[in-house]
Design an enzyme around this catalytic site. Structure first.
Site, PDB file in Angstrom:
ATOM      1  N   ASN A  80       0.849  -1.187   0.000  1.00  0.00           N
ATOM      2  CA  ASN A  80       0.000   0.000   0.000  1.00  0.00           C
ATOM      3  C   ASN A  80       0.891   1.245   0.000  1.00  0.00           C
ATOM      4  OD1 ASN A  80      -1.633   2.241   1.153  1.00  0.00           O
ATOM      5  ND2 ASN A  80      -3.217   0.673   1.249  1.00  0.00           N
TER       6      ASN A  80
ATOM      7  N   HIS B 212      -3.575   0.762  -3.419  1.00  0.00           N
ATOM      8  CA  HIS B 212      -3.681  -0.336  -2.449  1.00  0.00           C
ATOM      9  C   HIS B 212      -2.598  -1.369  -2.762  1.00  0.00           C
ATOM     10  CE1 HIS B 212      -8.141   0.309  -1.108  1.00  0.00           C
ATOM     11  NE2 HIS B 212      -7.429   1.419  -1.070  1.00  0.00           N
TER      12      HIS B 212
ATOM     13  N   GLU C 159      -2.622  -4.591  -3.350  1.00  0.00           N
ATOM     14  CA  GLU C 159      -2.885  -5.520  -4.450  1.00  0.00           C
ATOM     15  C   GLU C 159      -2.775  -4.817  -5.804  1.00  0.00           C
ATOM     16  OE1 GLU C 159      -4.709  -4.835  -1.820  1.00  0.00           O
ATOM     17  OE2 GLU C 159      -5.561  -6.626  -0.899  1.00  0.00           O
TER      18      GLU C 159
ATOM     19  N   CYS D 115     -10.152  -5.460  -0.391  1.00  0.00           N
ATOM     20  CA  CYS D 115     -11.359  -4.634  -0.358  1.00  0.00           C
ATOM     21  C   CYS D 115     -12.084  -4.792  -1.694  1.00  0.00           C
ATOM     22  CB  CYS D 115     -10.962  -3.170  -0.133  1.00  0.00           C
ATOM     23  SG  CYS D 115     -10.161  -2.436  -1.574  1.00  0.00           S
TER      24      CYS D 115
ATOM     25  N   CYS E  65      -9.880  -3.897  -4.840  1.00  0.00           N
ATOM     26  CA  CYS E  65      -8.897  -4.916  -5.220  1.00  0.00           C
ATOM     27  C   CYS E  65      -9.587  -6.215  -5.635  1.00  0.00           C
ATOM     28  CB  CYS E  65      -7.920  -5.133  -4.074  1.00  0.00           C
ATOM     29  SG  CYS E  65      -7.053  -3.604  -3.652  1.00  0.00           S
TER      30      CYS E  65
ATOM     31  N   ASP F 110      -8.655   5.042   4.432  1.00  0.00           N
ATOM     32  CA  ASP F 110      -8.295   3.987   3.478  1.00  0.00           C
ATOM     33  C   ASP F 110      -9.496   3.123   3.125  1.00  0.00           C
ATOM     34  OD1 ASP F 110      -5.849   3.060   2.107  1.00  0.00           O
ATOM     35  OD2 ASP F 110      -6.451   1.129   2.915  1.00  0.00           O
TER      36      ASP F 110
END
Ligand SMILES: [Zn+2]
Length: 146
Positions: free
Chosen positions: A40, A51, A53, A78, A81, A141
């Site tokens: 991140n 993020h 990923e 999330c 992602c 976030d």
């Protein structure tokens, strides 16, 4: 003994924390080979979509076909992602934990993604330490209003 790819994701998460960022790391693996690693970088790059990923997928570059790839993440992805996972047809996601953030597991599974939650103390401690000391940054976030 922790999965060696998860170890790499944890290293990425720790690197992110050292940089003053959010401690989430990710690794993309295909047939035992690491294609990319990321963490991140939202704070570091002032980028709300950086993020772990997404950073990992960016760094892996244009690999073309995601068949037989596994995406590792220290935290359950999330919706952002998970959306990338479904879009690129990544069929397997291995996560370090989902206790500090439930993420989009159900969404991924509904799209045929196999999700494995290792429920690792190490990953939970990384996030708990961070969230306890940076509640506002964390809420930003995950899109929670202050
Ligand atoms: Zn995400």
């Amino acid at each position: 003994m922790i999965d060696r790819f998860m170890e790499l994701a944890i290293e990425e998460a720790r690197q992110g924390r050292k940089e003053g960022g959010i401690p989430i790391g990710s690794v993309l693996v295909k047939e035992g080979i690491v294609l990319g690693k990321g963490h991140n970088r939202r704070v570091q790059e002032q980028d709300p979509v950086a993020h772990a990923e997404i950073d990992c997928l960016r760094r892996a570059g244009r690999i073309g076909n995601y068949s037989n790839t596994t995406l590792y993440s220290t935290l359950m992805p999330c919706y952002l992602c998970a959306g990338a996972v479904v879009q690129f047809e990544i069929k397997r996601v291995v996560v370090g934990e989902s206790k500090t953030f439930p993420g989009a597991r159900v969404f991924m599974e509904a799209h045929g993604v196999e999700v494995v939650d290792l429920d690792l103390t190490e990953c939970k401690e990384l996030m708990e330490e961070f969230i306890n000391n940076n509640q506002q940054l964390w809420n930003e976030d995950i899109g929670v209003a202050p």
